[in-house]
Design a protein around this motif. Structure first.
Motif, PDB file in Angstrom:
ATOM      1  N   ILE A   2      40.324  40.842  37.445  1.00 54.66           N
ATOM      2  CA  ILE A   2      40.046  40.613  36.289  1.00 54.66           C
ATOM      3  C   ILE A   2      38.236  41.233  35.155  1.00 54.66           C
ATOM      4  N   GLN A   3      38.280  42.551  34.746  1.00 46.83           N
ATOM      5  CA  GLN A   3      37.129  42.586  33.982  1.00 46.83           C
ATOM      6  C   GLN A   3      36.825  42.618  32.172  1.00 46.83           C
ATOM      7  N   LYS A   4      36.552  41.891  32.133  1.00 46.20           N
ATOM      8  CA  LYS A   4      35.982  41.610  30.453  1.00 46.20           C
ATOM      9  C   LYS A   4      35.425  42.474  29.433  1.00 46.20           C
ATOM     10  N   THR A   5      34.786  43.288  28.737  1.00 42.93           N
ATOM     11  CA  THR A   5      34.275  44.214  27.519  1.00 42.93           C
ATOM     12  C   THR A   5      34.298  43.822  26.892  1.00 42.93           C
ATOM     13  N   TYR A   6      33.695  42.988  26.265  1.00 45.24           N
ATOM     14  CA  TYR A   6      33.891  42.435  24.480  1.00 45.24           C
ATOM     15  C   TYR A   6      32.959  44.288  23.858  1.00 45.24           C
ATOM     16  N   LEU A   7      34.096  44.034  23.042  1.00 42.34           N
ATOM     17  CA  LEU A   7      33.442  45.259  21.520  1.00 42.34           C
ATOM     18  C   LEU A   7      32.584  44.293  20.497  1.00 42.34           C
ATOM     19  N   LYS A   8      31.824  44.947  20.572  1.00 43.69           N
ATOM     20  CA  LYS A   8      30.540  44.877  19.436  1.00 43.69           C
ATOM     21  C   LYS A   8      31.263  44.552  18.429  1.00 43.69           C
ATOM     22  N   THR A   9      31.680  45.787  17.882  1.00 47.20           N
ATOM     23  CA  THR A   9      31.918  46.293  16.125  1.00 47.20           C
ATOM     24  C   THR A   9      33.560  45.399  15.776  1.00 47.20           C
ATOM     25  N   LYS A  10      33.944  45.162  16.591  1.00 48.53           N
ATOM     26  CA  LYS A  10      35.425  44.087  16.694  1.00 48.53           C
ATOM     27  C   LYS A  10      35.494  42.963  17.144  1.00 48.53           C
ATOM     28  N   ASP A  11      36.606  42.391  16.870  1.00 49.19           N
ATOM     29  CA  ASP A  11      36.319  40.766  17.483  1.00 49.19           C
ATOM     30  C   ASP A  11      37.208  40.797  18.330  1.00 49.19           C
ATOM     31  N   GLN A  12      37.816  41.721  18.926  1.00 46.33           N
ATOM     32  CA  GLN A  12      38.695  41.578  20.065  1.00 46.33           C
ATOM     33  C   GLN A  12      37.712  42.282  21.868  1.00 46.33           C
ATOM     34  N   CYS A  13      38.422  42.266  22.653  1.00 47.52           N
ATOM     35  CA  CYS A  13      38.118  41.972  23.989  1.00 47.52           C
ATOM     36  C   CYS A  13      38.876  43.374  25.440  1.00 47.52           C
ATOM     37  N   LYS A  14      38.763  44.243  25.328  1.00 45.78           N
ATOM     38  CA  LYS A  14      39.268  44.730  26.359  1.00 45.78           C
ATOM     39  C   LYS A  14      39.335  43.995  27.819  1.00 45.78           C
ATOM     40  N   VAL A  15      40.661  43.600  28.249  1.00 45.21           N
ATOM     41  CA  VAL A  15      40.447  43.340  29.199  1.00 45.21           C
ATOM     42  C   VAL A  15      40.903  44.053  30.530  1.00 45.21           C
ATOM     43  N   LYS A  16      40.989  44.095  31.327  1.00 44.43           N
ATOM     44  CA  LYS A  16      41.433  45.315  32.993  1.00 44.43           C
ATOM     45  C   LYS A  16      42.004  43.934  33.359  1.00 44.43           C
ATOM     46  N   PHE A  17      43.020  44.521  33.831  1.00 44.63           N
ATOM     47  CA  PHE A  17      43.948  43.444  34.914  1.00 44.63           C
ATOM     48  C   PHE A  17      43.758  44.715  35.675  1.00 44.63           C
ATOM     49  N   THR A  18      43.538  44.270  37.093  1.00 40.26           N
ATOM     50  CA  THR A  18      44.143  45.581  38.098  1.00 40.26           C
ATOM     51  C   THR A  18      44.517  44.440  39.505  1.00 40.26           C
ATOM     52  N   VAL A  19      45.476  44.833  40.139  1.00 40.87           N
ATOM     53  CA  VAL A  19      45.644  43.847  41.158  1.00 40.87           C
ATOM     54  C   VAL A  19      45.945  44.801  41.858  1.00 40.87           C
ATOM     55  N   SER A  20      46.649  44.605  43.488  1.00 42.15           N
ATOM     56  CA  SER A  20      47.014  45.342  45.245  1.00 42.15           C
ATOM     57  C   SER A  20      47.950  44.611  45.814  1.00 42.15           C
ATOM     58  N   ILE A  21      49.320  44.524  45.412  1.00 35.36           N
ATOM     59  CA  ILE A  21      50.019  44.133  46.485  1.00 35.36           C
ATOM     60  C   ILE A  21      51.195  45.033  47.120  1.00 35.36           C
ATOM     61  N   GLU A  22      50.757  44.060  48.869  1.00 37.19           N
ATOM     62  CA  GLU A  22      51.917  45.141  49.361  1.00 37.19           C
ATOM     63  C   GLU A  22      53.352  45.521  48.730  1.00 37.19           C
ATOM     64  N   ASN A  23      53.763  46.548  48.945  1.00 36.98           N
ATOM     65  CA  ASN A  23      54.810  46.848  49.050  1.00 36.98           C
ATOM     66  C   ASN A  23      55.845  46.799  47.401  1.00 36.98           C
ATOM     67  N   ALA A  24      54.514  46.480  46.745  1.00 32.67           N
ATOM     68  CA  ALA A  24      55.021  46.710  45.098  1.00 32.67           C
ATOM     69  C   ALA A  24      55.314  48.512  44.418  1.00 32.67           C
ATOM     70  N   GLU A  25      57.076  47.516  44.115  1.00 36.40           N
ATOM     71  CA  GLU A  25      57.193  48.985  43.216  1.00 36.40           C
ATOM     72  C   GLU A  25      57.091  48.472  41.467  1.00 36.40           C
ATOM     73  N   ARG A  26      56.350  48.085  41.100  1.00 38.77           N
ATOM     74  CA  ARG A  26      56.520  47.024  39.524  1.00 38.77           C
ATOM     75  C   ARG A  26      55.883  46.066  39.306  1.00 38.77           C
ATOM     76  N   VAL A  27      55.180  46.157  38.494  1.00 37.94           N
ATOM     77  CA  VAL A  27      54.137  44.888  38.389  1.00 37.94           C
ATOM     78  C   VAL A  27      53.954  44.419  36.982  1.00 37.94           C
ATOM     79  N   GLU A  28      54.499  43.185  36.143  1.00 40.73           N
ATOM     80  CA  GLU A  28      54.004  43.418  35.182  1.00 40.73           C
ATOM     81  C   GLU A  28      52.824  41.885  34.855  1.00 40.73           C
ATOM     82  N   VAL A  29      52.835  42.379  34.026  1.00 39.53           N
ATOM     83  CA  VAL A  29      51.722  41.043  32.787  1.00 39.53           C
ATOM     84  C   VAL A  29      52.801  40.176  32.387  1.00 39.53           C
ATOM     85  N   VAL A  30      52.616  39.169  31.670  1.00 40.37           N
ATOM     86  CA  VAL A  30      53.548  38.085  31.572  1.00 40.37           C
ATOM     87  C   VAL A  30      53.005  36.923  30.726  1.00 40.37           C
TER      88      VAL A  30
END
Length: 96
Positions: A2-30
């Motif tokens: 997980i990589q968080k980037t806080y935006l100075k001009t907005k009350d938002q944070c961009k969050v980058k999710f990265t996973v490496s899972i062997e034999n995965a065809e599809r991965v979703e964040v729920v």
């Protein structure tokens, strides 16, 4: 990962999710924004990793899990914490 980037001009944070899972065809964040009914599909990258970037409100907490191939639930090892869920397992917790 997980990589968080806080935006100075907005009350938002961009969050980058990265996973490496062997034999995965599809991965979703729920569960982000307490939305367990609408999974966010992650993009498949070269080398078998999956990633997505989501904007989340600052000063919030989000329970989530990864859903692999529509059947296997996984937690994020680098999450800020974990909490028990109603199914006898745990959910990852992201604090932004």
């Amino acid at each position: 990962m997980i990589q968080k980037t806080y935006l100075k001009t907005k009350d938002q944070c961009k969050v980058k999710f990265t996973v490496s899972i062997e034999n995965a065809e599809r991965v979703e964040v729920v569960g982000l924004n307490n939305d367990w009914d609408n999974p966010i599909e992650m993009n498949r990258k070269k080398g078998g990793t999956f990633e997505t970037v989501q904007s989340l409100p600052k000063n919030t907490q989000h329970e989530f899990k990864y859903l692999v191939n529509g059947t296997e639930w996984r937690n994020e090892p680098e999450a800020d914490s974990e909490v028990p869920n109603e199914f006898g397992g745990t959910n990852s917790v992201l604090t932004v």
